[in-house]
Design a protein around this motif. Structure first.
Motif, short mmCIF file in Angstrom:
data_model
loop_
_atom_site.label_atom_id
_atom_site.label_comp_id
_atom_site.label_asym_id
_atom_site.label_seq_id
_atom_site.Cartn_x
_atom_site.Cartn_y
_atom_site.Cartn_z
N PRO A 73 1.05 -1.53 0.03
CA PRO A 73 -0.12 -0.26 -0.03
C PRO A 73 0.95 1.09 -0.01
CG PRO A 73 -0.45 -1.60 1.95
CD PRO A 73 0.83 -2.02 1.14
N LYS A 74 0.30 2.26 -0.57
CA LYS A 74 0.68 3.77 -0.38
C LYS A 74 1.78 3.69 0.52
CE LYS A 74 1.88 6.03 -4.18
NZ LYS A 74 1.65 4.90 -5.51
N ILE A 79 4.63 2.72 2.14
CA ILE A 79 5.46 3.25 0.87
C ILE A 79 5.63 4.21 1.56
CG2 ILE A 79 6.44 3.53 -1.24
CD1 ILE A 79 5.09 1.44 -2.38
N ASN A 80 4.96 5.39 1.03
CA ASN A 80 5.82 6.80 2.06
C ASN A 80 6.08 6.78 3.39
OD1 ASN A 80 4.74 7.45 -0.42
ND2 ASN A 80 2.53 7.86 0.36
N LYS A 81 5.92 5.73 4.56
CA LYS A 81 6.39 5.79 5.51
C LYS A 81 7.69 5.02 5.87
CE LYS A 81 5.18 3.11 10.22
NZ LYS A 81 4.63 2.10 10.28
N ILE A 82 7.87 3.87 4.77
CA ILE A 82 9.57 3.76 4.75
C ILE A 82 10.11 4.71 3.98
CG2 ILE A 82 10.68 1.40 4.02
CD1 ILE A 82 8.54 -0.01 4.16
N LYS A 83 9.89 5.67 2.80
CA LYS A 83 10.17 6.75 2.63
C LYS A 83 11.15 7.51 3.81
CE LYS A 83 9.79 5.91 -1.93
NZ LYS A 83 8.75 6.64 -3.29
N LYS A 84 9.76 8.16 4.32
CA LYS A 84 10.52 8.48 5.09
C LYS A 84 11.12 8.37 6.43
CE LYS A 84 7.13 12.00 7.21
NZ LYS A 84 5.50 12.64 8.00
N ASP A 127 17.68 6.45 2.25
CA ASP A 127 18.26 6.05 0.68
C ASP A 127 17.85 5.17 0.35
OD1 ASP A 127 18.66 5.77 2.82
OD2 ASP A 127 20.56 5.28 2.88
N TRP A 128 16.86 4.03 0.31
CA TRP A 128 16.06 3.11 0.10
C TRP A 128 15.94 3.77 -1.13
CZ3 TRP A 128 10.29 1.42 0.18
CH2 TRP A 128 10.39 0.89 -0.09
N GLU A 129 16.28 2.70 -2.16
CA GLU A 129 15.64 2.76 -3.40
C GLU A 129 14.70 2.18 -4.03
OE1 GLU A 129 16.69 -2.07 -3.89
OE2 GLU A 129 17.71 -0.79 -2.79
N GLY A 130 13.87 1.78 -2.76
CA GLY A 130 12.02 2.12 -3.06
C GLY A 130 11.55 0.15 -3.57
N PHE A 131 10.07 -0.11 -3.63
CA PHE A 131 10.05 -1.05 -4.09
C PHE A 131 10.11 -1.20 -5.34
CE2 PHE A 131 6.46 -3.71 -5.28
CZ PHE A 131 6.55 -4.69 -4.91
#
Lengths: 188, 106
Positions: B89-90, B93-98, B102-106
């Motif tokens: 869920p979006k 993903i936003n929570k992890i990015k925060k 420097d996370w490359e993303g899903f």
């Protein structure tokens, strides 16, 4: 027909709490769409109870109904009535996507009574059994020792445990060990 | 000890109540697939150092499969979500990015 016997023939043990093998108990697994009113009506017609909330168990005069998973219920009834109730469910739910099956002979049930029942189970289940967390009327599917089991409190001093019959003797031994005199931490 | 919240029965389940199911959101190639695609499905896992999306089963509890996002390096759990989805869920993903800029993303 052969004579049905329960796994330990009603064995009992008196320790910090009293452990009793509950004998033959009718159990029916019912899988289906729990939001379907037809299913709720069918359950009501066999055990006289409304559907339980998530993780709840409702006990009544005719039996009990327990929430097992988002699409599964366990109905408890008299052992000799189970087959007839399954037939009744089959008739009531004909045409729907569901499964009703008599699992009475695949299960064993134990009743623990006494002031320390929460502590006995807490020794082997990864569950917070404090009064604050584990409430009356809640059924929890988890492990006791190494085996799968479900348990609930009918009142503060009465706890029931269900497990597979094949491990019934083991669970009885495990509970006896956990309920030995002087072995409870008196923490909960 | 790993504790994951089961989105189906609402329990914060202990690791010993759960069974791991490996990497989540992979495309399952069957017998009709090419050798390369089948090999990739079987063996080529992302396995990054950090954020993982995994499948778990509440095997001793309600028996349902669900997804979990966690960091395998710090053991931080970001969240769990339903198995009936093909991507996280979006909001998660936003929570992890925060938390991991420097996370490359899903």
């Amino acid at each position: 027909m052969s004579k049905a016997v329960s796994v330990l023939g009603g064995a009992t043990y008196q320790g910090e709490v009293t452990i009793t093998e509950a004998g033959l108990r009718g159990m029916i697994t019912l899988r289906g769409d729990l939001s379907d009113e037809k299913l709720a009506a069918a359950v009501k017609s066999v055990v006289g109870l409304a559907l339980p909330e998530t993780r709840a168990i409702k006990e009544g005069k005719q039996g009990a109904v327990a929430w097992m998973s988002p699409d599964e219920l366990l109905l408890l009834c008299e052992y000799q009535h189970a087959d007839a109730l399954v037939a009744k469910l089959d008739a009531a739910l004909a045409g729907a996507h569901f499964l009703a099956i008599n699992v009475s002979d695949a299960r064993a049930m134990f009743t623990l009574s006494g002031a320390g029942v929460r502590e006995v189970i807490a020794k082997g289940a990864p569950v917070d059994l404090s009064r604050r967390s584990f409430k009356l009327g809640e059924i929890r599917r988890s492990r006791i020792g190494q085996i799968a089991a479900a348990f609930w409190l009918s009142d503060e001093e009465t706890l029931s445990v269900i497990c597979f019959r094949s491990v019934g003797a083991h669970l009885f031994d495990w509970l006896k060990n956990a309920a030995e005199h002087g072995s409870l931490p008196r923490f909960l | 000890m790993l504790i994951l919240h089961c989105p189906y029965c609402g329990i914060d389940a202990d690791e010993t109540d759960l069974a791991p199911g490996g990497e989540a959101h992979i495309t399952r190639h069957g017998a009709e697939a090419s050798d390369d695609a089948f090999e990739a499905y079987l063996f080529h896992k992302k396995n990054p150092r950090g954020v993982h999306f995994e499948r778990w089963r509440h095997s001793f509890g309600c028996g349902k499969w669900f997804h979990a996002a966690r960091d395998t390096m710090t053991l931080e759990v970001f969240g769990t979500y339903s198995a009936q989805t093909v991507s996280p869920p979006k909001t998660l993903i936003n929570k992890i990015k925060k938390k991991r800029p420097d996370w490359e993303g899903f």
